[in-house]
Scaffold this motif. Sequence first.
Motif, mmCIF file in Angstrom:
data_model
loop_
_atom_site.group_PDB
_atom_site.id
_atom_site.type_symbol
_atom_site.label_atom_id
_atom_site.label_comp_id
_atom_site.label_asym_id
_atom_site.label_seq_id
_atom_site.Cartn_x
_atom_site.Cartn_y
_atom_site.Cartn_z
ATOM 1 N N LYS A 433 0.816 -1.210 0.000
ATOM 2 C CA LYS A 433 0.000 0.000 0.000
ATOM 3 C C LYS A 433 0.854 1.266 0.000
ATOM 4 O O LYS A 433 0.439 2.302 -0.515
ATOM 5 C CB LYS A 433 -0.942 0.011 1.212
ATOM 6 C CG LYS A 433 -2.052 -1.019 1.156
ATOM 7 C CD LYS A 433 -2.983 -0.867 2.348
ATOM 8 C CE LYS A 433 -4.120 -1.878 2.298
ATOM 9 N NZ LYS A 433 -5.026 -1.747 3.453
ATOM 10 N N ARG A 434 2.043 1.185 0.613
ATOM 11 C CA ARG A 434 2.891 2.369 0.692
ATOM 12 C C ARG A 434 3.308 2.865 -0.694
ATOM 13 O O ARG A 434 3.612 4.033 -0.887
ATOM 14 C CB ARG A 434 4.122 2.096 1.554
ATOM 15 C CG ARG A 434 4.740 3.394 2.067
ATOM 16 C CD ARG A 434 5.787 3.184 3.127
ATOM 17 N NE ARG A 434 7.039 2.704 2.577
ATOM 18 C CZ ARG A 434 7.477 1.469 2.662
ATOM 19 N NH1 ARG A 434 6.749 0.570 3.298
ATOM 20 N NH2 ARG A 434 8.631 1.107 2.136
ATOM 21 N N ALA A 435 3.320 1.956 -1.655
ATOM 22 C CA ALA A 435 3.670 2.350 -3.017
ATOM 23 C C ALA A 435 2.662 3.346 -3.584
ATOM 24 O O ALA A 435 2.975 4.091 -4.522
ATOM 25 C CB ALA A 435 3.752 1.106 -3.904
ATOM 26 N N ASN A 436 1.432 3.365 -3.016
ATOM 27 C CA ASN A 436 0.421 4.326 -3.471
ATOM 28 C C ASN A 436 0.667 5.731 -2.935
ATOM 29 O O ASN A 436 0.017 6.682 -3.381
ATOM 30 C CB ASN A 436 -0.976 3.866 -3.039
ATOM 31 C CG ASN A 436 -1.367 2.551 -3.688
ATOM 32 O OD1 ASN A 436 -1.073 2.314 -4.842
ATOM 33 N ND2 ASN A 436 -2.040 1.694 -2.922
ATOM 34 N N LEU A 437 1.566 5.852 -1.970
ATOM 35 C CA LEU A 437 1.844 7.154 -1.367
ATOM 36 C C LEU A 437 3.029 7.804 -2.080
ATOM 37 O O LEU A 437 4.162 7.780 -1.595
ATOM 38 C CB LEU A 437 2.132 6.999 0.131
ATOM 39 C CG LEU A 437 0.951 6.623 1.031
ATOM 40 C CD1 LEU A 437 1.422 6.479 2.462
ATOM 41 C CD2 LEU A 437 -0.155 7.654 0.948
ATOM 42 N N ASP A 438 2.777 8.375 -3.241
ATOM 43 C CA ASP A 438 3.847 9.123 -3.901
ATOM 44 C C ASP A 438 4.035 10.439 -3.156
ATOM 45 O O ASP A 438 3.288 10.765 -2.231
ATOM 46 C CB ASP A 438 3.520 9.356 -5.376
ATOM 47 C CG ASP A 438 2.176 10.054 -5.572
ATOM 48 O OD1 ASP A 438 1.669 10.646 -4.606
ATOM 49 O OD2 ASP A 438 1.640 9.985 -6.686
ATOM 50 N N TRP A 439 5.036 11.202 -3.546
ATOM 51 C CA TRP A 439 5.343 12.407 -2.785
ATOM 52 C C TRP A 439 4.198 13.412 -2.833
ATOM 53 O O TRP A 439 3.914 14.104 -1.849
ATOM 54 C CB TRP A 439 6.631 13.052 -3.266
ATOM 55 C CG TRP A 439 6.873 14.377 -2.593
ATOM 56 C CD1 TRP A 439 6.951 15.602 -3.147
ATOM 57 C CD2 TRP A 439 7.021 14.588 -1.171
ATOM 58 N NE1 TRP A 439 7.134 16.571 -2.191
ATOM 59 C CE2 TRP A 439 7.182 15.967 -0.965
ATOM 60 C CE3 TRP A 439 7.024 13.735 -0.071
ATOM 61 C CZ2 TRP A 439 7.358 16.515 0.292
ATOM 62 C CZ3 TRP A 439 7.193 14.278 1.200
ATOM 63 C CH2 TRP A 439 7.360 15.656 1.367
ATOM 64 N N GLU A 440 3.508 13.513 -3.965
ATOM 65 C CA GLU A 440 2.413 14.473 -4.066
ATOM 66 C C GLU A 440 1.332 14.172 -3.030
ATOM 67 O O GLU A 440 0.798 15.081 -2.380
ATOM 68 C CB GLU A 440 1.822 14.437 -5.474
ATOM 69 C CG GLU A 440 0.712 15.467 -5.679
ATOM 70 C CD GLU A 440 0.144 15.447 -7.089
ATOM 71 O OE1 GLU A 440 -0.763 16.236 -7.377
ATOM 72 O OE2 GLU A 440 0.627 14.624 -7.899
ATOM 73 N N ARG A 441 1.015 12.892 -2.847
ATOM 74 C CA ARG A 441 0.001 12.540 -1.849
ATOM 75 C C ARG A 441 0.521 12.779 -0.438
ATOM 76 O O ARG A 441 -0.209 13.267 0.430
ATOM 77 C CB ARG A 441 -0.408 11.074 -2.030
ATOM 78 C CG ARG A 441 -1.440 10.892 -3.143
ATOM 79 C CD ARG A 441 -1.917 9.472 -3.240
ATOM 80 N NE ARG A 441 -3.008 9.354 -4.212
ATOM 81 C CZ ARG A 441 -3.268 8.263 -4.894
ATOM 82 N NH1 ARG A 441 -2.519 7.191 -4.711
ATOM 83 N NH2 ARG A 441 -4.268 8.214 -5.761
ATOM 84 N N ARG A 442 1.770 12.419 -0.188
ATOM 85 C CA ARG A 442 2.340 12.642 1.150
ATOM 86 C C ARG A 442 2.377 14.138 1.461
ATOM 87 O O ARG A 442 2.097 14.557 2.594
ATOM 88 C CB ARG A 442 3.741 12.038 1.228
ATOM 89 C CG ARG A 442 3.761 10.535 0.986
ATOM 90 C CD ARG A 442 5.141 9.950 1.206
ATOM 91 N NE ARG A 442 5.223 8.576 0.658
ATOM 92 C CZ ARG A 442 5.994 7.636 1.128
ATOM 93 N NH1 ARG A 442 6.762 7.865 2.165
ATOM 94 N NH2 ARG A 442 6.016 6.430 0.576
ATOM 95 N N TYR A 443 2.724 14.922 0.460
ATOM 96 C CA TYR A 443 2.766 16.374 0.618
ATOM 97 C C TYR A 443 1.399 16.904 1.028
ATOM 98 O O TYR A 443 1.264 17.725 1.948
ATOM 99 C CB TYR A 443 3.239 16.979 -0.708
ATOM 100 C CG TYR A 443 3.013 18.457 -0.870
ATOM 101 C CD1 TYR A 443 3.916 19.386 -0.367
ATOM 102 C CD2 TYR A 443 1.889 18.940 -1.548
ATOM 103 C CE1 TYR A 443 3.717 20.740 -0.520
ATOM 104 C CE2 TYR A 443 1.679 20.290 -1.707
ATOM 105 C CZ TYR A 443 2.585 21.197 -1.198
ATOM 106 O OH TYR A 443 2.384 22.537 -1.351
ATOM 107 N N LYS A 444 0.347 16.432 0.356
ATOM 108 C CA LYS A 444 -1.005 16.888 0.673
ATOM 109 C C LYS A 444 -1.453 16.401 2.054
ATOM 110 O O LYS A 444 -2.160 17.113 2.769
ATOM 111 C CB LYS A 444 -1.976 16.403 -0.401
ATOM 112 C CG LYS A 444 -1.780 17.090 -1.755
ATOM 113 C CD LYS A 444 -2.766 16.568 -2.789
ATOM 114 C CE LYS A 444 -2.591 17.270 -4.127
ATOM 115 N NZ LYS A 444 -3.510 16.749 -5.171
#
Length: 604
Positions: A433-444
């Motif tokens: 699931k962590r692969a779905n957390l790209d930087w753009e999503r983590r940033y948001k």
Amino acid sequence: MAMILPSRPFYILCPIFLLLIRATTQPDFQYYFCAKDGGNVTYAYRANLDNLLSSLVIKEDNGFGFYNLSNGNAPDKVYTMGLCRGDVDSKFCRTCLNDCAYLLRQRCSNKAEAVGWYDNCTLRYSNRSMLGIMETSRTYSMWNTRNLTSNVDGFFQNLSTLLNNLKKQAAAGGSLRKFATGNTSAPDFITIYALVQCSPDLSQRDCDDCLDDQFGFIPTCCDGKVGGRVVGPTCNFRYEIYLFFGPAYVPLRESPPLLAPPSINSTTRIRDKENNPSRTVIIAVVSTVVSMILIISACVYLWRKKKKDEEAPQFLYQSAEEIESLESLRYSFEIIRGGTDNFSEANKLGQGGFGSVYRGKLPDGQDIAVKRLSRNSDQGDLEFKNEVLLVAKLQHRNLVRLLGFCLEGSERLLVYEFVPNASLDNFIFDPSKRANLDWERRYKIIGGIARGLLYLHEDSRLRVIHRDLKASNILLDEEMHPKISDFGLASGYMAPVYAMHGHFSVRTDAWRNWIDRTVSNIIDPLVTVNSVSEIMRYIHIGLLCVQENVAHRPTMDTIVLMLNSNSLSLPVPSEPAFFTNSDIGSDMALASANETSISELYPR
């Protein structure tokens, strides 16, 4: 009840920054084992297990941190044993066991036997009795990644002597605690600190044998390392070159005999005082000073009490409008019971010290999450209603919304909006699931958390600080927008000083890499390389949040500004609080679920 709080963050946002950015996947040591051949899990067995684990955290343990409970009848009878580290007090013992129970429920839901380890506790359950049985078949070892540079043989000779001495002390303990800590000197002016513990239901010989078995694992796991630990179901040990445990446990013993008073004639002592004018003056001055201190202390106490009373919120629904507003939030127990299929196991979303959470549906079709609070709360009905009204008024897109409540008999239910993507920890700690957390999503996600905290600190009716902000309390909606949960009621409203007692859970490897100019080492390799400069800035901001000097930490509005403006220059962070003294500052490395860190952990 709530209290007015300063808005300066204290160990709040930095943990979420680093969890989203760093490569390692667990903030604290935790490990678990699910037995493959533990038998079938029937509905009755699972119900007995849930009841047993729920009661575990409220049962008195006489202060020794050892629990041995069972529930149900054969063949669905469940046995459980909980053991906390000997230097952990009852409050944090129960918190640790509750976390461990949650871990095992998540990871071993279909197994009849499991064991879980945290830094401060071990929890086991099975369909067989475990009392008095030594077990060494499931043993795990970890080690500090730092190597000894010289006198390795001398170091381990001194360590062996220390561990053997502690083993004897622990094995000789009673049926309530078998625990010992100590330290010894080693070459190159090094001090070795060590801790050993056995499950107190073991005999003296079994405890001795169990620890001997674990000590024998040192050459294969920890040779040349400055620290290491081996944990098993019935015994464990750890050693480091820094102090990582609390005050050494002193076994209960009979009170020592009273000493006879000194053979000095009381008349002579009085005569000495009378014949020494300077002593008389000193006594008079000291008496005056002590009296002044007592008076000043009393005044300060009364002033603080008056200020606290002034700041404490009064009853929130005094007006007719507020009473009407509160009643509009009330749901009947029958509606909630029907919407959750009588709180069925299939609808259960999670379990915590506060109670259980269930998915449900209102008659109009709206999905909800229902928190069924434990029945052992000391809170009265009036306090409960006051806090419901308070939390209901905390409305922000980055807070989980409270829709209503139910208060009937002993039942206290909180009805929240349903958030479909569960909690952030399910993504961070799951390699797939962590692969779905790209930087753009983590940033948001980071930005949303910051805005939610800013609202709680600055824009809400009261300045509220979240005492337990962690990945599992950040929920994600269908568009992966973050929503902070548990910011009221069960979590409470606590002063930032709470964190001053060692509850900063993010490891300080971020700071070590910062001062070594190797910050890129902690960045999750799944994050896009093109975002490194922005990630470095976020790590920088995170370190500013945990500086030792409170005055140097930015306020939440400043943090939001820093996150949204790359042109704003950032001050150089200073050393985090507790970096040099806290056991959380350990060099101990743990295995990552995605095997991307340099951590090493071996089961045996």
